[in-house]
Design a protein around this motif. Structure first.
Motif, PDB file in Angstrom:
ATOM      1  N   THR A  42       0.831  -1.198   0.000  1.00 38.00           N
ATOM      2  CA  THR A  42       0.000   0.000   0.000  1.00 38.00           C
ATOM      3  C   THR A  42       0.866   1.248   0.000  1.00 38.00           C
ATOM      4  O   THR A  42       2.001   1.223   0.507  1.00 38.00           O
ATOM      5  N   ASP A  44      -0.504   3.963   1.323  1.00 38.64           N
ATOM      6  CA  ASP A  44      -1.212   4.714   2.353  1.00 38.64           C
ATOM      7  C   ASP A  44      -0.581   4.402   3.703  1.00 38.64           C
ATOM      8  O   ASP A  44      -0.656   3.263   4.185  1.00 38.64           O
ATOM      9  N   THR A  46      -1.368   5.304   6.718  1.00 38.38           N
ATOM     10  CA  THR A  46      -2.349   4.923   7.740  1.00 38.38           C
ATOM     11  C   THR A  46      -2.766   3.471   7.566  1.00 38.38           C
ATOM     12  O   THR A  46      -2.866   2.713   8.537  1.00 38.38           O
ATOM     13  N   GLU A  47      -2.977   3.076   6.333  1.00 32.93           N
ATOM     14  CA  GLU A  47      -3.379   1.691   6.044  1.00 32.93           C
ATOM     15  C   GLU A  47      -2.275   0.712   6.422  1.00 32.93           C
ATOM     16  O   GLU A  47      -2.549  -0.376   6.952  1.00 32.93           O
ATOM     17  N   GLN A  93      -2.828  11.158  12.404  1.00 28.47           N
ATOM     18  CA  GLN A  93      -1.729  11.686  11.599  1.00 28.47           C
ATOM     19  C   GLN A  93      -1.385  13.074  12.098  1.00 28.47           C
ATOM     20  O   GLN A  93      -2.258  13.920  12.264  1.00 28.47           O
ATOM     21  N   LEU A 195       6.972   4.965   1.485  1.00 28.71           N
ATOM     22  CA  LEU A 195       5.961   5.937   1.894  1.00 28.71           C
ATOM     23  C   LEU A 195       6.544   7.346   1.957  1.00 28.71           C
ATOM     24  O   LEU A 195       5.910   8.314   1.549  1.00 28.71           O
ATOM     25  N   SER A 199       5.432  10.395  -0.355  1.00 27.88           N
ATOM     26  CA  SER A 199       4.962  11.637   0.250  1.00 27.88           C
ATOM     27  C   SER A 199       5.721  12.837  -0.308  1.00 27.88           C
ATOM     28  O   SER A 199       5.124  13.869  -0.634  1.00 27.88           O
TER      29      SER A 199
END
Length: 417
Positions: A42, A44, A46-47, A93, A195, A199
């Motif tokens: 992923t 994401d 958070t995921e 977050q 990630l 970002s």
């Protein structure tokens, strides 16, 4: 060695035991198996943390809080943190602002020690003298934390991302818990690195080309000539007396004036769903797409609301400048509605994503007329008709590059914007 610092290198045979489940307590292997599964693929953050927490809880790992942070490149924030807590089973977050390393929140904190020493740090709450420790440790103790571990993860840039794991188990973590978490982070590091890089890519594109355009670039619309027709309300604005300001103001103050003007306009435009496509010297080209707004009328009205907000906000700011004996910051806005080409233009290796077409030229010419008409906001006949608001005709005027003279309109209270 710092009293909280723990060597984070296991002997090869001990690492093998962790991976082969030949240890007491909870098993690390299922967590690592999950990391290589499709469900862990992923972008994401958070995921990813949600999945990691679920796997750790499923194998019985004694956790009540996990936090990971990674540094990023963004004009307003230095790092992004994601925190899960058992009490509310929610992931928060948090954006960490620039300058954090010069604040009390960072200096002397567990995070600073992990980053600076590049070593695992452990804090057993029953062994701490809280008067000599960073305040965050006392806060965690009050929340029921009994043991707290910080683990560094080296990024490709040389920076160190961090993972912090805590427990509320009365006896805290055992040594095998620490070793398993440390080994787990070896496998977590590449995912956090992806990630972080994702970002950075998103934020840099959003910052330099805008969110809408940035998403298109990330989706692969990057070839010269890629484009589409879109219907939009178009905005062109220009700072008043900019040439005189460049001659009279020091460079630093001139830059401050420009940035203040850009900020007020951007905030207003962003609030009502517009996107700044380009900064052209002291000018701004902005679109409010019919697709995003819900239709042409909604796009035009959003542009008008943004213009009113920007004028009112800057007027309030100018009151303070007047008291300081500084010149007012003034600007004009031209508004038009039409269909434009939205796409990539430029040289093969140096492209620009922008809008093109007669409607763009007409919008810029409308802004130029604001000086002659003496009204800071003018709109075309097409825009006024679609917006369907009360307007006043400001006459028929010639526009450079437009064959026929055009009637232009303003809001009823032109000077009161």
């Amino acid at each position: 060695m710092d009293s909280h610092q723990i060597p984070n290198i296991l002997a090869p045979e001990d690492q093998a035991r962790l991976l082969l489940r030949e240890t007491d307590g909870w098993a690390l292997s299922p967590v690592l198996d999950w990391m290589f599964s499709s469900s862990a693929k992923t972008l994401d953050a958070t995921e990813l943390l949600r999945g990691l927490v679920d796997e750790l809880l499923a194998v019985g790992a004694p956790i009540n809080r996990i936090r990971y942070s990674f540094w990023t490149i963004h004009p307003q924030i230095a790092a992004i943190t994601f925190i899960w807590t058992k009490t509310d089973d929610h992931i928060e977050q948090v954006s960490v602002p620039h300058g954090i390393r010069e604040t009390g929140a960072w200096i002397g904190s567990p995070a600073e020690k992990v980053v600076n020493t590049q070593q695992l740090q452990r804090y057993r709450m029953d062994e701490l003298d809280f008067d000599k420790e960073h305040p965050v440790l006392r806060e965690l103790h009050v929340q029921g934390v009994t043991d707290y571990v910080g683990i560094p993860m080296r990024a490709a840039s040389g920076e160190y991302h961090t993972v912090f794991i805590s427990t509320d188990r009365p006896v805290g973590f055992c040594d095998q818990d620490i070793s398993k978490f440390n080994r787990m982070c070896d496998f977590l590091q590449p995912k956090v690195e992806v990630l972080a890089m994702r970002s950075m890519s998103v934020e840099l594109l959003n910052t330099y080309v805008g969110a809408r355009t940035g998403q298109r670039v990330l989706r692969g619309q990057i070839k010269r000539g890629d484009g589409e027709l879109i219907e939009a309300a178009l905005w062109f604005s220009d700072l008043r007396d900019f040439t005189a300001l460049t001659e009279s103001l020091p460079a630093e103050e001139l830059l401050d004036v420009l940035n203040t003007y850009f900020e007020f306009v951007f905030d207003a435009v962003n609030e009502f769903g517009g996107e700044v496509l380009r900064f052209i010297g002291d000018a701004m080209l902005i679109v409010f797409t019919a697709e995003t707004a819900g239709g042409p009328k909604e796009a035009c009205r959003a542009a008008l609301k943004a213009a009113e907000r920007a004028f009112l906000s800057l007027a309030s700011f100018n009151e303070g400048r007047e008291k300081q004996g500084k010149p007012e910051i003034r600007f004009g806005v031209g508004l038009h509605e039409g269909t434009v080409i939205y796409g990539n233009v430029g040289a093969p290796a140096r492209l620009d994503f922008t809008v093109m077409g007669p409607a763009v030229n007409r919008t810029a010419r409308l802004e130029g007329l604001t000086k002659d008409v003496g009204c800071p906001l003018l709109m075309s006949k097409d825009f006024a008709a679609i917006a369907d608001v009360e307007t006043v005709s400001r006459g028929i005027h010639k526009m450079r590059g437009v064959e026929e003279p055009q009637e232009v309109f303003s809001l009823q209270s032109c000077q009161g914007i």
